[in-house]
Design an enzyme around this catalytic site. Structure first.
Site, short mmCIF file in Angstrom:
data_model
loop_
_atom_site.label_atom_id
_atom_site.label_comp_id
_atom_site.label_asym_id
_atom_site.label_seq_id
_atom_site.Cartn_x
_atom_site.Cartn_y
_atom_site.Cartn_z
N GLN A 100 0.85 -1.19 0.00
CA GLN A 100 0.00 0.00 0.00
C GLN A 100 0.88 1.25 0.00
O GLN A 100 0.38 2.35 -0.03
CB GLN A 100 -0.89 0.00 1.25
CG GLN A 100 -1.80 -1.21 1.33
CD GLN A 100 -2.41 -1.37 2.72
OE1 GLN A 100 -3.35 -0.67 3.08
NE2 GLN A 100 -1.88 -2.27 3.52
N ASN A 101 2.19 1.05 0.08
CA ASN A 101 3.11 2.18 0.13
C ASN A 101 3.44 2.67 -1.28
O ASN A 101 3.43 1.90 -2.23
CB ASN A 101 4.40 1.78 0.84
CG ASN A 101 4.13 1.31 2.26
OD1 ASN A 101 3.09 1.64 2.84
ND2 ASN A 101 5.04 0.54 2.82
N VAL A 102 3.76 3.96 -1.36
CA VAL A 102 4.09 4.54 -2.67
C VAL A 102 5.57 4.93 -2.72
O VAL A 102 6.01 5.64 -3.61
CB VAL A 102 3.22 5.77 -2.99
CG1 VAL A 102 1.74 5.40 -3.02
CG2 VAL A 102 3.46 6.91 -1.99
N ASP A 103 6.36 4.43 -1.73
CA ASP A 103 7.73 4.95 -1.55
C ASP A 103 8.81 4.24 -2.37
O ASP A 103 9.97 4.63 -2.32
CB ASP A 103 8.10 4.91 -0.06
CG ASP A 103 7.90 3.51 0.57
OD1 ASP A 103 8.05 2.50 -0.14
OD2 ASP A 103 7.58 3.45 1.77
N HIS A 118 -1.46 1.37 -4.39
CA HIS A 118 -1.82 2.79 -4.37
C HIS A 118 -0.95 3.63 -5.29
O HIS A 118 -0.88 4.84 -5.14
CB HIS A 118 -1.74 3.34 -2.94
CG HIS A 118 -2.78 2.76 -2.02
ND1 HIS A 118 -2.65 2.71 -0.66
CD2 HIS A 118 -4.00 2.22 -2.29
CE1 HIS A 118 -3.73 2.15 -0.11
NE2 HIS A 118 -4.56 1.84 -1.08
N CYS A 126 -0.02 13.82 -16.32
CA CYS A 126 -0.89 14.95 -16.62
C CYS A 126 -2.34 14.51 -16.38
O CYS A 126 -2.76 13.45 -16.84
CB CYS A 126 -0.71 15.39 -18.06
SG CYS A 126 -1.89 16.68 -18.54
N PRO A 213 3.71 -4.29 15.35
CA PRO A 213 4.13 -4.06 16.73
C PRO A 213 2.98 -4.19 17.74
O PRO A 213 3.18 -4.66 18.84
CB PRO A 213 4.65 -2.62 16.72
CG PRO A 213 4.91 -2.30 15.29
CD PRO A 213 4.00 -3.17 14.47
N ALA A 231 8.83 -4.47 12.09
CA ALA A 231 9.19 -5.24 10.89
C ALA A 231 10.70 -5.37 10.75
O ALA A 231 11.22 -6.42 10.39
CB ALA A 231 8.60 -4.55 9.65
ZN LIG Z 1 -0.89 17.25 -20.54
#
Ligand SMILES: [Zn+2]
Length: 253
Positions: A100-103, A118, A126, A213, A231
Site C-alpha cells: 500500500q506504500n508509494v515509496d 496505491h 498529466c 508491533p 518489521a
Molecule cells: Zn498534458
C-alpha cells in the site's frame, strides 16, 4: 520452538507465499505513518489536502503538501525488513509483494514482483492528456508543475476519492487468490479495498502470518500467528530462522 522459527517453517512449507505491506514497514526508513502523530495527516487535513477533488480545485495548495511528502519519501532508504522480503523472493519462497506504500522502497531493496496498490512516487502524470513524466525530469520551481500541454501534473499515486489502479487491483487479487500463505507486515489492513486482501486469502484457506508491533483486528480475528515486533527486527529474524530449519521442513530441497 519460537514464533520466528514457526513462521520460517510455515514459509518453507508454503507453495505460493505473498506479502501484504503497509506504512509500518517503512517507519524504520524514516517515513512516519501518515496517520500517526508525526505523520503528514496530523499537519494537513487529509480531506482538504489528500482528496482528488481538492487537487482538481486547487492543485497549487495540494502541491504544497505533496512537496513535503516528496522530500520525506526521497530521503528514505530501505531498512532490514525490505531487504528480508527481497531475500525471501530470491529464495523462491515469496512470489509477490502487494504494497500500500508509494515509496518504492521494496524495489530499492531488490524486490522484483511488487504490486503497488496505491501507485508510486516515481512518476507524475498529466491530469488532462495523461502524458507521463519521470519524477527526476520535473522541475518543482513553480508549483504546480505543469505538463507540456499547460495542465497541472499529479503524482502517479492514488488520492482519496479515487479508485485503485485497475491493473494493480487485478494483479493483487490474482496473487491473493493463488496464495496459500499471506505475510501481513506493517499494516492493520482495515482500510478498504486493501482490507479485502487478507480476508480473501483467509477465506480461501491461506495461512495468515502477521508482523505488527501492536495487535490489530487481524490478530484478534484472523491471523494464525502474530509477532508483536517491528518489521525491521522481526523479518530478518524470520529469514535467519529459515537457515536453522530442519531439512524435513524444506519441501523444495
Ligand atoms: Zn498534458
Amino acid at each position: 520452538m519460537n514464533d520466528y522459527q514457526k513462521m520460517a517453517d510455515l514459509l518453507l512449507q508454503s507453495r505460493y507465499a505473498v506479502a501484504l505491506t503497509g506504512a509500518g514497514i517503512s517507519v524504520e526508513s524514516g517515513i512516519p505513518d501518515f496517520r500517526s502523530e508525526k505523520g503528514l495527516w496530523s499537519k494537513y487535513d487529509p480531506m482538504e489536502y489528500g482528496h482528488i477533488d481538492s487537487f482538481r480545485s486547487n492543485p497549487a495548495k495540494v502541491w504544497k503538501m505533496l512537496l513535503e511528502m516528496d522530500s520525506v519519501l526521497m530521503k528514505a532508504v530501505p531498512n532490514s525488513a525490505h531487504y528480508a522480503l527481497a531475500d525471501l523472493e530470491r529464495r523462491g519462497i515469496l512470489k509477490a509483494i502487494v504494497t500500500q506504500n508509494v515509496d518504492s522502497l521494496h524495489q530499492k531493496a531488490g524486490s522484483l514482483n511488487v504490486i503497488e496498490f496505491h501507485g508510486n512516487n516515481r512518476s507524475l502524470r498529466c491530469g488532462r492528456c495523461s502524458r507521463k513524466y519521470a519524477r527526476e525530469s520535473v522541475s518543482f520551481e513553480k508549483i504546480p508543475p505543469l505538463c507540456a500541454c499547460g495542465y497541472p501534473l499529479r503524482p502517479e499515486f492514488v488520492f482519496f476519492g479515487e479508485e485503485i489502479p485497475p491493473d494493480a487491483y487485478q494483479k493483487a487479487m490474482t496473487s491473493v487468490q493463488r496464495c496459500d500463505l499471506m505475510l501481513v507486515v506493517g499494516t492493520s489492513a482495515t482500510v478498504a479495498p486493501a482490507s479485502y486482501l487478507p480476508r480473501t486469502a483467509k477465506s480461501r484457506g491461506a495461512i495468515l502470518l502477521e508482523v505488527n508491533p501492536a495487535a490489530t483486528e487481524l490478530s484478534h480475528r484472523m491471523s494464525d500467528l502474530h509477532i508483536a515486533e517491528s518489521a525491521g527486527k522481526a523479518l530478518p529474524a524470520i529469514v535467519a530462522a529459515l537457515d536453522a530449519s530442519s531439512p524435513k521442513q524444506r519441501k523444495n530441497v
